[in-house]
Design a protein around this motif. Structure first.
Motif, PDB file in Angstrom:
ATOM      1  N   VAL A   1       0.975  -1.206  -0.092  1.00 20.56           N
ATOM      2  CA  VAL A   1       0.028  -0.294  -0.107  1.00 20.56           C
ATOM      3  C   VAL A   1       0.787   1.120  -0.046  1.00 20.56           C
ATOM      4  O   VAL A   1       1.756   1.345   0.890  1.00 20.56           O
ATOM      5  N   TYR A   2       0.543   2.052  -0.880  1.00 15.79           N
ATOM      6  CA  TYR A   2       1.299   3.486  -1.006  1.00 15.79           C
ATOM      7  C   TYR A   2       0.992   4.261   0.067  1.00 15.79           C
ATOM      8  O   TYR A   2      -0.150   4.569   0.585  1.00 15.79           O
ATOM      9  N   ARG A   3       2.042   4.692   1.106  1.00 13.13           N
ATOM     10  CA  ARG A   3       2.025   5.647   2.167  1.00 13.13           C
ATOM     11  C   ARG A   3       2.382   6.770   1.904  1.00 13.13           C
ATOM     12  O   ARG A   3       2.764   7.598   3.183  1.00 13.13           O
ATOM     13  N   GLY A   4       2.805   7.571   0.794  1.00 16.48           N
ATOM     14  CA  GLY A   4       3.384   8.855   0.644  1.00 16.48           C
ATOM     15  C   GLY A   4       2.084   9.728   0.385  1.00 16.48           C
ATOM     16  O   GLY A   4       1.033   9.389   0.527  1.00 16.48           O
ATOM     17  N   SER A   5       2.494  10.969   1.006  1.00 14.62           N
ATOM     18  CA  SER A   5       1.538  11.933   0.602  1.00 14.62           C
ATOM     19  C   SER A   5       1.358  12.905  -0.706  1.00 14.62           C
ATOM     20  O   SER A   5       0.480  13.301  -1.130  1.00 14.62           O
ATOM     21  N   VAL A   6       2.361  12.488  -1.596  1.00 17.37           N
ATOM     22  CA  VAL A   6       2.593  13.071  -2.817  1.00 17.37           C
ATOM     23  C   VAL A   6       2.304  12.077  -3.857  1.00 17.37           C
ATOM     24  O   VAL A   6       3.073  10.870  -3.756  1.00 17.37           O
TER      25      VAL A   6
ATOM     26  N   ASP B   1       1.997  25.673  -6.087  1.00 15.70           N
ATOM     27  CA  ASP B   1       0.857  24.689  -6.306  1.00 15.70           C
ATOM     28  C   ASP B   1       1.370  23.484  -7.164  1.00 15.70           C
ATOM     29  O   ASP B   1       0.851  22.524  -7.232  1.00 15.70           O
ATOM     30  N   LEU B   2       2.134  23.999  -8.489  1.00 10.15           N
ATOM     31  CA  LEU B   2       2.355  22.871  -9.309  1.00 10.15           C
ATOM     32  C   LEU B   2       3.415  21.995  -8.714  1.00 10.15           C
ATOM     33  O   LEU B   2       3.243  20.902  -8.946  1.00 10.15           O
ATOM     34  N   ILE B   3       4.341  22.458  -8.196  1.00 11.18           N
ATOM     35  CA  ILE B   3       5.548  21.738  -7.918  1.00 11.18           C
ATOM     36  C   ILE B   3       5.208  20.572  -6.695  1.00 11.18           C
ATOM     37  O   ILE B   3       5.679  19.458  -6.790  1.00 11.18           O
ATOM     38  N   THR B   4       4.384  21.055  -5.835  1.00  2.42           N
ATOM     39  CA  THR B   4       4.097  20.246  -4.851  1.00  2.42           C
ATOM     40  C   THR B   4       2.919  19.186  -4.978  1.00  2.42           C
ATOM     41  O   THR B   4       2.752  18.058  -4.228  1.00  2.42           O
ATOM     42  N   SER B   5       2.535  19.321  -6.176  1.00  2.00           N
ATOM     43  CA  SER B   5       1.267  18.542  -6.697  1.00  2.00           C
ATOM     44  C   SER B   5       1.752  17.349  -7.603  1.00  2.00           C
ATOM     45  O   SER B   5       1.065  16.846  -8.041  1.00  2.00           O
ATOM     46  N   ARG B   6       3.133  17.381  -7.963  1.00  2.90           N
ATOM     47  CA  ARG B   6       3.595  16.319  -8.827  1.00  2.90           C
ATOM     48  C   ARG B   6       4.639  15.677  -8.327  1.00  2.90           C
ATOM     49  O   ARG B   6       5.195  16.024  -7.286  1.00  2.90           O
ATOM     50  N   SER B   7       4.685  14.307  -8.819  1.00  5.66           N
ATOM     51  CA  SER B   7       5.478  13.391  -7.931  1.00  5.66           C
ATOM     52  C   SER B   7       7.111  13.497  -8.287  1.00  5.66           C
ATOM     53  O   SER B   7       7.279  14.468  -9.357  1.00  5.66           O
ATOM     54  N   ASN B   8       8.250  13.117  -7.890  1.00  2.93           N
ATOM     55  CA  ASN B   8       9.633  13.474  -8.198  1.00  2.93           C
ATOM     56  C   ASN B   8       9.868  13.178  -9.713  1.00  2.93           C
ATOM     57  O   ASN B   8      10.632  13.756 -10.208  1.00  2.93           O
TER      58      ASN B   8
ATOM     59  N   ILE C   1      12.707  20.643   6.341  1.00  2.00           N
ATOM     60  CA  ILE C   1      12.772  20.361   4.708  1.00  2.00           C
ATOM     61  C   ILE C   1      13.312  19.163   4.314  1.00  2.00           C
ATOM     62  O   ILE C   1      12.534  18.519   3.542  1.00  2.00           O
ATOM     63  N   ARG C   2      14.240  18.549   4.840  1.00  2.00           N
ATOM     64  CA  ARG C   2      15.048  17.227   4.686  1.00  2.00           C
ATOM     65  C   ARG C   2      14.013  16.246   4.458  1.00  2.00           C
ATOM     66  O   ARG C   2      13.784  15.469   3.717  1.00  2.00           O
ATOM     67  N   ILE C   3      13.245  16.038   5.787  1.00  4.03           N
ATOM     68  CA  ILE C   3      12.526  15.137   5.948  1.00  4.03           C
ATOM     69  C   ILE C   3      11.103  15.342   5.321  1.00  4.03           C
ATOM     70  O   ILE C   3      10.607  14.168   4.702  1.00  4.03           O
ATOM     71  N   MET C   4      10.673  16.343   4.963  1.00  3.29           N
ATOM     72  CA  MET C   4       9.264  16.615   4.653  1.00  3.29           C
ATOM     73  C   MET C   4       9.423  16.122   3.000  1.00  3.29           C
ATOM     74  O   MET C   4       8.781  15.570   2.480  1.00  3.29           O
ATOM     75  N   VAL C   5      10.666  16.579   2.451  1.00  2.00           N
ATOM     76  CA  VAL C   5      10.669  16.188   1.009  1.00  2.00           C
ATOM     77  C   VAL C   5      11.169  15.012   0.805  1.00  2.00           C
ATOM     78  O   VAL C   5      10.508  14.281  -0.113  1.00  2.00           O
ATOM     79  N   SER C   6      11.967  14.195   1.725  1.00  6.19           N
ATOM     80  CA  SER C   6      12.534  12.963   1.299  1.00  6.19           C
ATOM     81  C   SER C   6      11.597  11.840   1.884  1.00  6.19           C
ATOM     82  O   SER C   6      11.638  10.565   1.103  1.00  6.19           O
ATOM     83  N   ARG C   7      10.402  12.084   2.818  1.00  2.54           N
ATOM     84  CA  ARG C   7       9.536  11.070   2.874  1.00  2.54           C
ATOM     85  C   ARG C   7       7.991  11.092   2.266  1.00  2.54           C
ATOM     86  O   ARG C   7       7.310  10.509   2.575  1.00  2.54           O
ATOM     87  N   SER C   8       8.112  12.370   1.481  1.00  2.10           N
ATOM     88  CA  SER C   8       6.755  12.721   1.114  1.00  2.10           C
ATOM     89  C   SER C   8       6.333  11.615   0.008  1.00  2.10           C
ATOM     90  O   SER C   8       5.005  11.412  -0.206  1.00  2.10           O
ATOM     91  N   GLU C   9       7.292  10.927  -0.478  1.00  2.00           N
ATOM     92  CA  GLU C   9       6.612   9.870  -1.372  1.00  2.00           C
ATOM     93  C   GLU C   9       6.864   8.307  -0.842  1.00  2.00           C
ATOM     94  O   GLU C   9       6.948   7.412  -1.606  1.00  2.00           O
TER      95      GLU C   9
END
Length: 659
Positions: free
Chosen positions: A1-6, A37-44, A267-275
Motif C-alpha cells: 500500500v502506497y503511504r506517501g502523501s504526494v 501549487d504545481l511543484i508540490t502536486s507532482r511526483s518526483n 525540509i529534508r524530512i518533508m521532502v525525502s519522506r513525502s513519497e
C-alpha cells in the motif's frame, strides 16, 4: 500500500507544466503561489520530466531559474523537491561535511534510515554529482567508532532475509549484553557488527530478547555504554529498526518544538519522506504528541514556505480524528514492552551503618542555637529509608522529650520544609495528607486525586485509608464522595476500596473485556460507556489489563487511550487515562508528570516534591531511566537547572545520580 502523501498527478503533461513555470517566473517578480501549487502536486519522477522539458523548450536550467527567482527557506524547499531522492541525499551529505565543522545529525539521519538500495543509489549519485568517493569523504571528516559504523552503513549490506533463527536471536542478545552491561568497558565492535549487519526483522526480535534478559531496553544500555556521536548514531539505528515512521515523527517534533525551527531538518524530512511514508509519520506524530503534524507546521512556519510544507504533509489528522495502522503497531509494541517484567528500584536505600540515637543527636545539634544547619538535616533525612526515619523520630522524642516534626517545622521554611517534613511521614500518612489538601477548602485539586488514586496498589490504598481515618477522624471515601460528583466520584470511590484483582491475565476474559470497551452501540443507560470502563479499568489486575489493551488494539486498530480521549472529557477522561498509563508503564507515567512540572516558565514544586518523596523508595531509579528515554535529558540535569539552594540539594540526593 502506497503511504506517501504526494502522488503522480493525473493528466500530467511535462511540456504544459514547464510552460506554466516559465510564465510564473517571466517578467518582474514571480508567481510563487503558482510555483508551489504545481511543484508540490507532482511526483518526483514527474518533476524530473518537467526539468527536461523546460530545458528542451527554453534552453535553460529550471533549477537555476528557481534559485534565481525564489529566496530563503521557500527556495531551499522548492529546489530540494526538484532533485531525484538519491541526489537530494547526496547534496545533504555534501553540505554536512563541507566547510568548517560537520553536521553529524544529518549524517546520522540519512545513513541510519535508508534501505540498502537507497544507500547504493546515494553512493552512485554522490560520485556522479561531485566526482568524489563518498566513503573516502566521510572517513576524512569523522573519527573513531562513529566513523566505523558510518562506513558499515555505507556498504548497504544489511541482511534482508526475513527467515529468522531463534538461536541466533538469543545469541546476539546475549553477545550485546556481554559486550556492554556485563563487561568492564565496552566492546564497541560487537555493537557495530550486530546493529550494522543484521536484518530489521531479526533485530526487532533481538531487542525483545535483550529486554527480557537485561531487564531494560537496548536503548538504555546504549546510553549507558556508548557516548557522543557514536551513541546518537546507534540510537538512531535502533529507532529506525523499530519504526522509521516513529523516528522521523520524533525528528520533526524536535525540529519545531521550543523557540526557533530547525528548517534544514524540517525540509529534508518533508521532502525525502513525502513519497515513502509521510502518512505513517503523520499517524505516529498524532499519537505520540497529541497534535497533528499539519497543525504544528501551521503554528511554526509562515508564508509560501508554510503553504508548501502543508501541501507535502497532505492533510490534518486533528480534523480527521482517526487512528491508523502504523500508530496502532507502535502502540501495540509499547504494550508488549510494558508486559516484560522489569525490577523496580528506588534511589533511597536503608543506611548500612544506621544509628538512630546518633542521627537524633545530629539533627538536634543542627537546630540548636542561632541559625540552622540545613546541610546536616538534608544529609541525615535524605539518606535514610522511611523506616529508619520513623526510628529517628522515636529516638529524638526519647532523648530530648521533643517532637522532631515540630522542631523541623519551626526551623525550616519554604520548599525545603515541605520536602523534609514530607519525608518524615510514613508513605501512607504522606499520601493521606496530600489527598486531604486536595479536597479541603475552596476548590478541589483533581489532578492530585487522580495521580494518587490511579497509581497506588491495594496494600497502599488500604494503608492510606487507615492513615486518613486516624489523622482526620473521617473516612477517605466520605470526603471523596462529598467533594466530587458523577462518574468521576464513582471512579475515585471504586479505586479507594483497594479491591483490584491481583491475579494473572485471563485471555478469554480479556477478549470479552476488550469487546465491552470497544462497544459504542449500547443504548442501555445502566451500561453507559463510563460504567463499562469503570467496571474493567478500576477492578481488573494489571497483567490482565495489559492483555485487554492488546486485544483492544487487535480488535479496533485503536489504542485504548486514544479511544478514551476521543469519547470522554474532563476529569473522567483524565482519570481513565491515568489508570491506563499507570498499567502500561507506571515509571513512564511519573516521568511525564515530573517533566511537565519543570518544563516552561516556573516550576510546579508541589508535584515535583510529591513525586520525588513518594517514589524515592519504590521506582525512582526506573523513572530516571524512562525520563531520559522520553525527553533526551536526565532528571538530575533538569532538577539542577530548574531548582535552587538547599531544596535543590535535597532533591538531587533523592534523585540518586546523573544518568
Amino acid at each position: 500500500v502506497y503511504r506517501g502523501s504526494v502522488k503522480d498527478f493525473q493528466g500530467f503533461d511535462a511540456n504544459q507544466d514547464a510552460e506554466a513555470l516559465y510564465n510564473a517566473m517571466k517578467g518582474f517578480g514571480s508567481d510563487k503561489e503558482a510555483i508551489l501549487d504545481l511543484i508540490t502536486s507532482r511526483s518526483n519522477r514527474q518533476r524530473v520530466e518537467i526539468c527536461q522539458a523546460y530545458k528542451s523548450l527554453y534552453g535553460k536550467d529550471l533549477i537555476a531559474d528557481l534559485k534565481y527567482e525564489l529566496t530563503g527557506k521557500f527556495e531551499r524547499l522548492i529546489v530540494s523537491l526538484m532533485r531525484p531522492p538519491a541526489y537530494g541525499d547526496a547534496k545533504e551529505i555534501k553540505d554536512a561535511i563541507s566547510g568548517v565543522g560537520t553536521d553529524e545529525k544529518c549524517l546520522i539521519e540519512i545513513l541510519a534510515s535508508r534501505t540498502n538500495q537507497q544507500i547504493h543509489d546515494l553512493v552512485a549519485a554522490y560520485k556522479d554529482a561531485y566526482e568524489r568517493d563518498l566513503e573516502a569523504d566521510i572517513v576524512g571528516d569523522t573519527s573513531g567508532h562513529f566513523k566505523k559504523m558510518l562506513v558499515v552503513l555505507l556498504q548497504g549490506a544489511r541482511e534482508e532475509d526475513d527467515v529468522v533463527s531463534e538461536d541466533l536471536v538469543e545469541q546476539d542478545a546475549k553477545d550485546l549484553l556481554e559486550a556492554g552491561e556485563l563487561k568492564w568497558g565496552t566492546d564497541e565492535a560487537q555493537f557495530i557488527y550486530i546493529l550494522g549487519r543484521r536484518s530489521r526483522q531479526h533485530l526487532r526480535l533481538v531487542f525483545d530478547e535483550y529486554l527480557k534478559i537485561a531487564g531494560k531496553p537496548i536503548e538504555r544500555s546504549i546510553r549507558g555504554e556508548l557516548s557522543g556521536d557514536f551513541e546518537k548514531l546507534m540510537l538512531a539505528v535502533v529507532k529506525c529498526i523499530r519504526s522509521r515512521a516513529e523516528y522521523f515523527a520524533e525528528r520533526l517534533y524536535k525540529a519545531m518544538k521550543g523557540l526557533g525551527t530547525r528548517d534544514n531538518t524540517l525540509i529534508r524530512i518533508m521532502v525525502s519522506r513525502s513519497e515513502i511514508d509521510m502518512l505513517d509519520i503523520r499517524e505516529v506524530f498524532r499519537t505520540k504528541y497529541e497534535k497533528s503534524l499539519y497543525n504544528m507546521i501551521k503554528e511554526d512556519t509562515s508564508g509560501e514556505y508554510k503553504k508548501a510544507l502543508l501541501k507535502l504533509c497532505g492533510g490534518d489528522d486533528d480534523a480527521a480524528g482517526e487512528f491508523f495502522p502504523e500508530a496502532a503497531q507502535v502502540a501495540y509494541r509499547m504494550w508488549e514492552l510494558s508486559a516484560v517484567k522489569v525490577e523496580l528500584r528506588g534511589t533511597v536505600q536503608p543506611a548500612g551503618d544506621f544509628n538512630d540515637d546518633g542521627d537524633a543527636q545530629v539533627l538536634r545539634k543542627a537546630m540548636k542555637g542561632l541559625g540552622t544547619d540545613e546541610g546536616a538535616i538534608i544529609e541525615v533525612v535524605t539518606k535514610r529509608s522511611n523506616a529508619q526515619r520513623q526510628q529517628i523520630l522515636k529516638a529524638y522524642k526519647a532523648h530530648y522529650g521533643r517532637d522532631l516534626m515540630a522542631d523541623l517545622k519551626s526551623e525550616l521554611s519554604g520548599s525545603l520544609a515541605k520536602l523534609i517534613l514530607g519525608l518524615m511521614l510514613t508513605p501512607a500518612q504522606y499520601d493521606a495528607k496530600q489527598l486531604r489538601k486536595a479536597v479541603e477548602g475552596a476548590g478541589t485539586d483533581e489532578s492530585v486525586l487522580i495521580e494518587i488514586m490511579a497509581t497506588r496498589n491495594n496494600q497502599e490504598i488500604r494503608a492510606i485509608n487507615e492513615a486518613y481515618q486516624e489523622a482526620y477522624h473521617k473516612s477517605l471515601e466520605d470526603d471523596l464522595s462529598s467533594d466530587t460528583s458523577g462518574h468521576f466520584k464513582r471512579i475515585l470511590v471504586s479505586l479507594a476500596l483497594g479491591n483490584r484483582d491481583e491475579g494473572p491475565e485471563n485471555l478469554t476474559q480479556a477478549h470479552e473485556d476488550a469487546k465491552k470497551l470497544a462497544d459504542v452501540s449500547s443504548n442501555d443507560s445502566s451500561d453507559s460507556l463510563e460504567t463499562r470502563f469503570l467496571s474493567i479499568l478500576c477492578t481488573r489486575s494489571y497483567p490482565h489489563l495489559r492483555r485487554v489493551f492488546q486485544e483492544f488494539i487487535k480488535m479496533t486498530n485503536h489504542d485504548v487511550e486514544h479511544a478514551i480521549k476521543k469519547r470522554m472529557s474532563g476529569d473522567v477522561r483524565d482519570a481513565f487515562v491515568a489508570v491506563v498509563r499507570s498499567v502500561k508503564n507506571k515509571p513512564a507515567f511519573f516521568a511525564d508528570k515530573l517533566y511537565k512540572s519543570m518544563k516552561g516558565a516556573g516550576t510546579d514544586e508541589r508535584t515535583l516534591t510529591r513525586i520525588m518523596i513518594s517514589r524515592s523508595e519504590i521506582d525512582l531509579f526506573n523513572i530516571r531511566g524512562e525520563f531520559i528515554d522520553l525527553f533526551d535529558k536526565s532528571l538530575h540535569h533538569m532538577i539542577e537547572k530548574d531548582t535552587s539552594g538547599d531544596y535543590r540539594k535535597a532533591l538531587l540526593v533523592l534523585c540518586g545520580g546523573e544518568d
